[in-house]
Write an enzyme that holds these catalytic residues in place. Structure first.
Site, PDB file in Angstrom:
ATOM      1  CG  HIS A  96      -0.240   0.120   2.529  1.00  0.00           C
ATOM      2  ND1 HIS A  96       0.145  -0.991   3.249  1.00  0.00           N
ATOM      3  CD2 HIS A  96       0.165   1.195   3.244  1.00  0.00           C
ATOM      4  CE1 HIS A  96       0.744  -0.595   4.356  1.00  0.00           C
ATOM      5  NE2 HIS A  96       0.780   0.725   4.375  1.00  0.00           N
ATOM      6  CB  ALA A  97       1.086   4.315  -1.450  1.00  0.00           C
TER       7      ALA A  97
END
Length: 137
Positions: A50-51
């Site tokens: 994820h970011a």
């Protein structure tokens, strides 16, 4: 710059171990509002994927060995966290994957914000599209 590492200040007392420290807004470029850690994972486990839209973090591994893969949508880099006095600053809009290289390694994270589910980008294609859009602003 995709990789930003810090060397923590460390003081060793003969026969008594080493104290390592970093300070918010001195050694890392932000205030710290949340600290958490991941432990008990076997070798080979991959986390992350994820970011964050806004969250900034510093990661460090006080025990064990964890490979961190970073991707800002234009370039990719890897860093092995296996020194308890080494930290990695992870900025927003940085896709991250953490791969345990040793059983029971511990990953500690200091973040500049409280948990906010809406801050996550969990789909890689969405991340790439968001980064491309940000680059045009």
């Amino acid at each position: 710059m995709i990789l930003q590492t810090i060397s923590m200040k460390s003081v060793t007392a003969a026969g008594m171990g080493t104290l390592s420290v970093f300070e918010a807004e001195r050694d890392v470029p932000f205030a710290i509002k949340r600290i958490y850690y991941i432990h008990g994972a076997p070798k080979g486990v991959q986390r992350g994927g994820h970011a964050h839209k806004a969250l900034r973090q510093v990661l460090w591994c006080p025990y064990g060995s964890i490979l961190i893969r970073l991707d800002n949508g234009r370039e990719k880099a890897e860093v092995l966290l296996n020194d308890p006095a080494k930290g990695l600053i992870v900025e927003h809009y940085m896709w991250r994957e953490m791969i345990w290289q040793q059983d029971d390694s511990v990953l500690c994270v200091a973040a500049d914000s409280y948990y906010e589910a809406d801050d996550y980008i969990r789909d890689y294609d969405e991340f790439l599209a968001t980064v491309a859009k940000e680059d045009t602003l």
